[in-house]
Design a protein around this motif. Structure first.
Motif, mmCIF file in Angstrom:
data_model
loop_
_atom_site.group_PDB
_atom_site.id
_atom_site.type_symbol
_atom_site.label_atom_id
_atom_site.label_comp_id
_atom_site.label_asym_id
_atom_site.label_seq_id
_atom_site.Cartn_x
_atom_site.Cartn_y
_atom_site.Cartn_z
ATOM 1 N N ASN A 18 -39.550 12.761 118.427
ATOM 2 C CA ASN A 18 -38.532 13.650 119.040
ATOM 3 C C ASN A 18 -39.438 14.660 119.624
ATOM 4 O OD1 ASN A 18 -36.414 15.071 119.773
ATOM 5 N ND2 ASN A 18 -36.022 15.921 117.565
ATOM 6 N N GLY A 48 -39.044 18.071 114.820
ATOM 7 C CA GLY A 48 -39.896 16.850 113.960
ATOM 8 C C GLY A 48 -39.161 16.649 112.650
ATOM 9 N N SER A 96 -36.662 13.751 112.928
ATOM 10 C CA SER A 96 -37.186 12.285 112.538
ATOM 11 C C SER A 96 -37.061 12.114 111.157
ATOM 12 C CB SER A 96 -38.474 12.109 113.395
ATOM 13 O OG SER A 96 -38.301 12.002 114.524
ATOM 14 N N ARG A 117 -48.277 19.343 118.151
ATOM 15 C CA ARG A 117 -47.729 18.063 117.760
ATOM 16 C C ARG A 117 -48.198 17.605 116.200
ATOM 17 N NH1 ARG A 117 -51.247 16.762 122.021
ATOM 18 N NH2 ARG A 117 -53.051 15.320 121.136
ATOM 19 N N CYS A 160 -43.982 8.372 112.549
ATOM 20 C CA CYS A 160 -43.011 9.482 113.306
ATOM 21 C C CYS A 160 -44.024 10.174 114.286
ATOM 22 C CB CYS A 160 -42.317 10.377 112.389
ATOM 23 S SG CYS A 160 -41.242 9.343 111.305
ATOM 24 N N THR A 195 -43.751 14.167 116.744
ATOM 25 C CA THR A 195 -43.280 15.179 117.413
ATOM 26 C C THR A 195 -44.185 15.998 118.076
ATOM 27 O OG1 THR A 195 -41.535 16.806 116.767
ATOM 28 C CG2 THR A 195 -43.374 16.839 115.510
ATOM 29 N N SER A 243 -35.996 11.450 122.430
ATOM 30 C CA SER A 243 -35.454 11.484 121.118
ATOM 31 C C SER A 243 -35.373 10.251 120.830
ATOM 32 C CB SER A 243 -34.452 12.748 120.972
ATOM 33 O OG SER A 243 -33.097 12.083 121.402
#
Length: 368
Positions: free
Chosen positions: A171, A197, A200, A234, A249, A251, A259
């Protein structure tokens, strides 16, 4: 903000639950207030804002009066409003606890935007305040009130995809305003993780219906970018689940908007792309019978939230995403930041079981 013609007509206002929207930012203006107009079981009865003129403009559009607009200093005056049964807290993250506790003291039911607070301890205090006051607390995880997400969860939990082997999710979006409150640590509690994030993180927990056993994370906070002087740009992380399943994951606040959620099983795959948008969610399920893209009747994600909580208020049942569900995500996020800081894997004290922190009142959703 007109009613959508293909949605059910609402109940009479005398039976619907009246909400006070606390904070009229972009989310409230663009999503929540229009969604309340489509709700079957809820309506907006009052607005709380720091901009009275803006509040009055929205009040007029909602057929409310100037007397239905309150400043933050006037918040406690809602105690005497019998038509305001619930409040929806839509403020910067660091203010969630204060207004949840204030609402609970007034005896109002509380729906609070995610993340619930800025830390696990913060979130636990909010849950305790609502328990002490005898009011419901629901964390606004809109994704868990959409049929697309339940289609993926059901495919996983039913065994349709076989034994789950891995999950991955991304994401990302560009946050280009250095002055945005989401980039201020004292207001947001963090950067991309607790904002986007979290989708997720929460969705992986929801789809797996269990809690991660360990996490490992790496954080990037560029010092030459004025946007990220206080929070991360991030975060990349892994979460380990029972049976050796690992979710990967990522972000970011400085990457092309993406996404996505993907679940890989021994006998099939589930893909959501886009996965976290307000509209246009798309699910692809692939198993031994081939590929299938389920379709669902028109609905509003936030309208589903309003209606679910309204139903819980009327029945007295615990919402599907209570405050404890918000606490669970904060426990994981706190561990992710610890891992990023130490460079080490962090083990979590995880109990075995399904949906440990979710309520028994599952959402009613349109069928595909």
């Amino acid at each position: 903000m007109s009613l959508k013609p293909d949605l059910p007509l609402p109940e009479p206002k005398t039976r619907r639950v009246g909400y006070a929207i606390v904070g009229i930012g972009e989310l409230s203006a663009d999503e929540l207030i229009p969604a309340a107009r489509t709700s079957e079981h809820a309506y907006v009865a009052a607005l709380v804002t720091g901009d009275v003129e803006k509040g009055r403009a929205f009040a007029q559009a909602l057929d409310l009066s100037d007397d239905d607009v309150y400043t933050y200093e006037q918040f406690e005056q809602l105690k005497d409003r019998e038509d305001v049964e619930a409040v929806y807290i839509v403020l910067p993250n660091s203010l969630h606890r204060e207004y949840v506790e204030r609402a609970a003291k007034m005896g109002k039911q509380v729906l609070c935007e995610k993340p619930l607070g800025v830390s696990a301890d913060d979130a636990r205090a909010m849950v305790q305040a609502c328990q002490d006051a005898g009011v419901l607390l629901m964390t606004a995880y809109r994704c868990q009130y959409t049929p697309e997400y339940w289609a993926v969860r059901d495919a996983v939990q039913s065994g349709r995809l076989g034994t789950i082997r891995a999950l991955d999710s991304i994401n990302a979006q560009v946050q280009d305003d250095p002055a945005a409150w989401r980039l201020k640590k004292d207001l947001a509690g963090g950067g991309a993780l607790p904002d986007i994030g979290l989708y997720s993180l929460n969705t992986v927990r929801f789809v797996m219906a269990e809690e991660p056993q360990w996490v490992f994370a790496q954080l990037n906070q560029p010092q030459d970018d004025e946007r990220f002087t206080e929070v991360e740009e991030r975060l990349s992380w892994m979460m380990g689940f029972s049976g050796g399943v690992v979710a990967t994951c990522q972000t970011s606040y400085a990457a092309q908007r993406v996404s996505m959620l993907r679940v890989l099983g021994e006998k099939g795959m589930a893909l959501m792309d886009p996965a976290f948008d307000y509209q246009g969610l798309k699910v692809t399920l692939e198993d031994q019978e081939g590929q299938h893209q389920p379709a669902f009747p028109s609905y509003d994600q936030f309208g589903n939230e309003f209606d679910h909580f309204a139903g819980c208020i009327r029945s007295g049942q615990t919402p599907w995403t209570p405050g404890e569900e918000g606490v669970a995500d904060h426990v994981v996020m706190d561990a992710l930041y610890e891992s990023a800081r130490t460079g080490q894997r962090v083990d979590l004290k995880t109990e075995a079981g399904k949906d440990l922190f979710r309520g028994q009142q599952k959402p009613q959703l349109p069928e595909g």
